[in-house]
Design an enzyme around this catalytic site. Structure first.
Site, PDB file in Angstrom:
ATOM      1  N   PRO A  39       0.847  -1.198   0.000  1.00 18.30           N
ATOM      2  CA  PRO A  39       0.000   0.000   0.000  1.00 18.30           C
ATOM      3  C   PRO A  39       0.879   1.243   0.000  1.00 18.30           C
ATOM      4  O   PRO A  39       1.737   1.401   0.867  1.00 18.30           O
ATOM      5  CB  PRO A  39      -0.791  -0.125   1.307  1.00 18.30           C
ATOM      6  CG  PRO A  39       0.056  -0.992   2.192  1.00 18.30           C
ATOM      7  CD  PRO A  39       0.794  -1.927   1.274  1.00 18.30           C
ATOM      8  N   MET A  40       0.678   2.112  -0.985  1.00 16.59           N
ATOM      9  CA  MET A  40       1.482   3.330  -1.100  1.00 16.59           C
ATOM     10  C   MET A  40       0.569   4.490  -1.469  1.00 16.59           C
ATOM     11  O   MET A  40      -0.108   4.447  -2.506  1.00 16.59           O
ATOM     12  CB  MET A  40       2.578   3.161  -2.160  1.00 16.59           C
ATOM     13  CG  MET A  40       3.634   2.134  -1.808  1.00 16.59           C
ATOM     14  SD  MET A  40       4.829   1.847  -3.148  1.00 16.59           S
ATOM     15  CE  MET A  40       3.901   0.713  -4.194  1.00 16.59           C
ATOM     16  N   VAL A  41       0.545   5.514  -0.630  1.00 16.68           N
ATOM     17  CA  VAL A  41      -0.319   6.665  -0.871  1.00 16.68           C
ATOM     18  C   VAL A  41       0.034   7.316  -2.202  1.00 16.68           C
ATOM     19  O   VAL A  41       1.201   7.577  -2.504  1.00 16.68           O
ATOM     20  CB  VAL A  41      -0.184   7.685   0.278  1.00 16.68           C
ATOM     21  CG1 VAL A  41      -0.957   8.973  -0.039  1.00 16.68           C
ATOM     22  CG2 VAL A  41      -0.688   7.075   1.584  1.00 16.68           C
ATOM     23  N   CYS A 122       2.342   3.141   9.365  1.00 14.54           N
ATOM     24  CA  CYS A 122       2.722   4.445   8.822  1.00 14.54           C
ATOM     25  C   CYS A 122       3.518   5.236   9.851  1.00 14.54           C
ATOM     26  O   CYS A 122       3.041   5.465  10.971  1.00 14.54           O
ATOM     27  CB  CYS A 122       1.476   5.232   8.404  1.00 14.54           C
ATOM     28  SG  CYS A 122       1.886   6.867   7.706  1.00 14.54           S
ATOM     29  N   ASN A 222       8.381  -7.389   4.586  1.00 15.79           N
ATOM     30  CA  ASN A 222       8.451  -6.126   3.858  1.00 15.79           C
ATOM     31  C   ASN A 222       9.735  -5.399   4.237  1.00 15.79           C
ATOM     32  O   ASN A 222      10.042  -5.257   5.411  1.00 15.79           O
ATOM     33  CB  ASN A 222       7.211  -5.291   4.198  1.00 15.79           C
ATOM     34  CG  ASN A 222       7.174  -3.929   3.521  1.00 15.79           C
ATOM     35  OD1 ASN A 222       6.698  -2.963   4.098  1.00 15.79           O
ATOM     36  ND2 ASN A 222       7.643  -3.838   2.301  1.00 15.79           N
TER      37      ASN A 222
END
Length: 357
Positions: A39-41, A122, A222
């Site tokens: 997930p990457m903004v 985050c 990750n």
């Protein structure tokens, strides 16, 4: 209150536990995904996910969505979340600190994805201000409640993504608490919340291995994955069920395939996906800068042209021109030009500093 001291501990916490067959049945139903798109903004949007899937990614995560905005604002939902039937398996990730609001958001997408993922990793300042992400690592009662409320009230699995904590023992206990609350799959970023930006350092794959051994649910690793070879090394060291990549995929969406594909070709394929699955233009251009960064060190006029580009068709012309310039050169010649441009830039910066001194 659920505190660290009330979490059941085991002096042999790093000895491998038996599998949770229910959770592994969920994992296998998803195809036992080995290679995940993180997930990457503003980055793991639909066209990018589809490009990564074409080149070996076996599962993808949406960008992190703000649960309250997602629950309350239809315009926000329509702007930020798009998918398609081929975009599976898919996990939708939310940041949250209120179980009721998180549940409201999750209910809106549970029929369009395969899992809800809670962002507990985050490390950015905005997460500190909003009290979510990695800053919930000291608030275990909230984390436990977020997971339990979802598990009890939605019909798809609940996943979590964390960063390691300050000590090995606390990290293992934290992961066990998350598992006990009902999490079906845990992704572990092997860095602390302080390891970010210029202080990023190396991810601790050994701690991820110990978490994997201490839990009975699937675990993804990750961190430290910029190449296909590094993905295989992470799997070997951690013995995890799969790996998740972020920055490595932003530079090379074909990372999981092990193939070497020219940056211009990747960029053109991405533009094709962007036409098929439209997203906001600023995301498109940001991806192109990542794919073509090294070539732009040499062809600075085209980098400037991309900055001024106003749409996908402008981008297409720029990438085609860049490909025409480099297609007659060998890989070695291209790399030599890039290295020369980097050296010249460093020398220029050095002289500027000397002048200012």
């Amino acid at each position: 209150r659920y505190t660290m001291s009330t979490v059941p501990t085991d002096d042999q916490s790093t000895i491998k536990r038996p599998r949770n067959e229910k959770c592994y049945a969920i994992f296998e139903k998803l195809g036992s995904p080995k290679y995940g798109v993180a997930p990457m903004v503003d980055a793991s949007e639909l066209p990018f996910r589809m490009l990564c899937r074409k080149y070996g990614a076996t599962m993808a995560w949406t960008p992190m969505f703000h649960s309250r905005l997602f629950a309350e604002q239809k315009k926000y939902r329509e702007k930020i979340f798009t998918t398609c039937p081929e975009d599976r398996p898919l996990a939708v990730q939310f940041c949250a600190n209120d179980p009721a609001i998180l549940l409201q958001a999750a209910k809106l997408v549970e029929d369009q994805c395969d899992a809800i993922d809670i962002n507990l990793g985050c490390p950015q300042h905005i997460a500190r201000r909003g009290n979510y992400g990695a800053f919930l690592g000291e608030q275990w009662d909230i984390v436990k409640s977020l997971i339990e409320v979802l598990v009890q009230n939605i019909k798809i699995p609940v996943f979590c993504k964390i960063r390691i904590l300050d000590t090995h023992e606390r990290t293992i206990e934290y992961a066990k608490m998350i598992e006990a609350a009902g999490c079906s799959l845990l992704t572990v970023h092997g860095r602390t919340k302080e390891q970010k930006g210029h202080n990023q350092g190396v991810a601790n794959l050994e701690w991820i291995r110990d978490i994997k051994n201490a839990l009975s649910i699937p675990v993804l690793s990750n961190g430290n994955i910029r190449t296909y070879e590094e993905a295989q090394e992470a799997l070997r060291i951690t013995q995890a069920d799969g790996v998740m990549a972020a920055c490595g995929l932003l530079v090379n969406p074909a990372l999981f395939s092990g193939l070497e594909i020219a940056p211009c070709d990747i960029a053109l394929e991405y533009l094709d996906f962007s036409r098929k699955y439209p997203v906001e233009y600023h995301m498109v251009r940001a991806h192109l800068y990542k794919y073509l960064n090294n070539l732009f060190r040499v062809h600075t006029d085209l980098r400037d042209a991309l900055h001024k580009a106003r749409g996908i068709e402008d981008c297409q012309k720029i990438v085609e021109e860049l490909r025409a310039r480099v297609e007659s050169s060998t890989k070695e010649q291209i790399q030599e030009e890039i290295d020369g441009a980097i050296s010249a830039h460093k020398e220029k910066r050095k002289k500027e500093k000397e002048t200012c001194a």
